[in-house]
Structure formats: structure tokens, C-alpha cells
Design an enzyme around this catalytic site. Structure first.
Site, short mmCIF file in Angstrom:
data_model
loop_
_atom_site.label_atom_id
_atom_site.label_comp_id
_atom_site.label_asym_id
_atom_site.label_seq_id
_atom_site.Cartn_x
_atom_site.Cartn_y
_atom_site.Cartn_z
N HIS A 54 -0.42 5.62 7.27
CA HIS A 54 -1.60 4.81 6.96
C HIS A 54 -1.69 3.72 8.02
CE1 HIS A 54 -4.54 2.21 5.27
NE2 HIS A 54 -3.68 1.23 5.10
N GLU A 66 0.81 -1.23 0.00
CA GLU A 66 0.00 0.00 0.00
C GLU A 66 0.85 1.28 0.00
OE1 GLU A 66 -4.21 -0.45 1.67
OE2 GLU A 66 -2.92 -1.07 3.33
N HIS A 82 -4.65 0.92 10.38
CA HIS A 82 -5.94 0.24 10.44
C HIS A 82 -6.56 0.35 11.83
CE1 HIS A 82 -3.96 -2.53 7.17
NE2 HIS A 82 -4.33 -1.36 6.67
N HIS A 132 -11.58 -0.13 6.41
CA HIS A 132 -10.16 -0.45 6.23
C HIS A 132 -9.25 0.29 7.21
CE1 HIS A 132 -6.61 -0.28 3.08
NE2 HIS A 132 -6.19 -0.60 4.27
ZN LIG Z 1 -4.21 -0.72 4.78
#
Ligand SMILES: [Zn+2]
Length: 255
Positions: A96, A77, A98, A167
Site C-alpha cells: 500500500h 492501515e 501513496h 489517497h
Molecule cells: Zn494510506
């Protein structure tokens, strides 16, 4: 120490803090724009953030591609970071993750995630929700190419955080210290809001004026901000890596 070396150390610290504060686990990542070449950024190879050391940091271009083909495996990602750095010249660091506490707000449309606690002010007045299905239909929900990353960056717009439906989130800021702070307090703000909703009645959000007042007084390397960074770094076991950019002074670990 060169500015690149000291930034790599800061990036290692950022990885460890985000792991210790449970923003990331085996997954999730943090990146920073290259201090000399703004068309590159630094990020760890595919590795759990808590295990990242200076030797694990790689350089990628703004298409998310490595400078050489024979390097280590990379985060699938990484395009989240590449696309945000491309779209936002003002952004120097991206996270980023979760984090579970923010996920309900990415799924339920009835309640928007907005600042309710003072330390949550940095998430800003608007937190858009990006749904990968809107443009890409049925996927595995991961951002695995630049086109998806650009769509996410477009949804983020000028804001500091975008939630990613079912997500996680992507956050962006002017410095590592700010993006880490923002990403640590984002799930805490979400938790406070969720609990307040359970208590019932009207929710009091921070007003736009309060958010503005807090952001106006904020400086990334002020004594108050440094205190948090130093505390978190020591708590995460990497106080020995601390360097303060404005005076080059190395802080010793405090247990
Ligand atoms: Zn992710």
C-alpha cells in the site's frame, strides 16, 4: 537460513527498494504471507520503510491483530493487507502506498489507468478505483478497520491493483518480487500516460493480447527478473541481504 528468516530478509529488501524508488516515503507499507502459516502475515512495525530492519518485522493474523498485546506500535492501515490476504488465497504479498503519480487517476473519471508501457503490463487490464466514501461517508480516508479493508479487497476483486480515491493504491501479487516490481512500475506507467495525454491525440494502450503475452512469459525468479531485484537491492544499499530461494546462493553486494 530458515525459510522464515530468508523471507524476513526479502521483506526488508522490499521495504528499502520501495523507499529508494520513491513508491513509499514515511508512509506506505509492504507485507508478505507467512511461509508456514497462511493465516498470518509479516509486516514492519510502524516505521518508515527505508528504516526497516529484520528486527522490526512483526507477525499479524488475518484480522490485522498482533499475536501478543505488548508489541510495538503498528501501522494504522494494516487492515488493507489483512483483508486482501483474507479474500485472496492466491496472494502472497501486498503493497500500500501513496505514490503521487497515480493519484490523478484516482480522482478524474475521464481517463482510466491502464498499461501503456511494456513494464506496466503487470498492473493488468483492469485497475478499479475504490472510493471509501461510497460506503463509509466522510472519513479521514485511511483504512483503519477490517470492514473498510474488506470493502477495498472486494473492489480489488481478482485484479492486481486498486486505486484508492484521493489517497493511493493497494497492489497484490504471488510473491514479494512481483508486488515490488508491480508497485515500482505502476507510478511510472501513470507518468507516461499522463505525459502522453498532454501531447494529445489518441492514446495507444497495450492490447489485452500484449498484456497476456508478457504475463505468460513471466517467472518471479528467472534470470531477467532476478537481475532487476538484485539491481534495486544494491541501489537501495541492502545487496548484502540477498538470498536466492531456488539455490540458496547468497549474492554479494556490488557497490
Ligand atoms: Zn494510506
Amino acid at each position: 537460513m530458515s525459510s522464515l528468516d530468508s523471507l524476513i530478509q526479502d521483506l526488508v529488501i522490499a521495504n528499502r527498494i520501495l523507499a529508494k524508488e520513491e513508491v513509499v516515503d514515511a508512509y506506505g507499507h509492504v507485507s508478505v504471507r507467512h511461509p508456514v502459516d497462511p493465516k498470518r502475515f509479516l509486516i514492519a512495525r510502524s516505521l518508515a520503510p527505508d528504516l526497516v530492519g529484520p528486527e522490526d518485522i512483526v507477525e499479524l493474523d488475518l484480522d490485522g491483530q498482533p499475536l501478543t498485546d505488548d508489541g510495538p506500535a503498528l501501522y494504522l492501515e494494516r487492515f488493507i493487507h489483512a483483508a486482501i490476504f483474507q479474500a485472496r488465497p492466491d496472494v502472497m504479498a501486498v503493497v500500500h502506498a501513496h505514490a503521487e503519480d497515480i493519484l490523478p487517476f484516482s480522482i478524474a473519471s475521464a481517463t482510466k489507468l491502464r498499461p501503456v508501457i511494456h513494464a506496466g503490463s503487470f498492473i493488468g487490464t483492469e485497475v478499479p478505483v475504490w472510493d471509501i466514501a461510497d460506503r463509509f461517508g466522510d472519513t479521514n480516508l485511511l483504512v483503519t478497520n477490517l470492514e473498510q479493508g474488506r470493502d477495498l479487497a472486494e473492489c480489488l476483486g481478482p485484479n492486481s491493483v486498486a486505486l484508492m480515491r484521493g489517497h493511493g493504491f493497494a497492489s497484490a501479487a504471488r510473491s514479494l518480487i512481483e508486488v515490488v516490481r508491480l508497485s515500482v512500475y505502476l507510478p511510472r506507467n501513470a507518468r507516461a500516460l499522463m505525459r502522453a495525454k498532454q501531447l494529445g491525440g489518441e492514446i495507444k494502450y497495450l492490447s489485452p493480447g500484449e498484456i497476456e503475452a508478457r504475463n505468460r512469459g513471466y517467472r518471479p525468479y528467472s534470470v531477467e527478473t532476478w537481475r532487476t531485484w538484485e539491481y534495486w537491492a544494491n541501489k537501495a544499499g541492502c545487496g548484502h541481504l540477498l538470498t536466492r530461494p531456488d539455490d540458496g546462493h547468497t549474492h554479494t553486494p556490488k557497490g
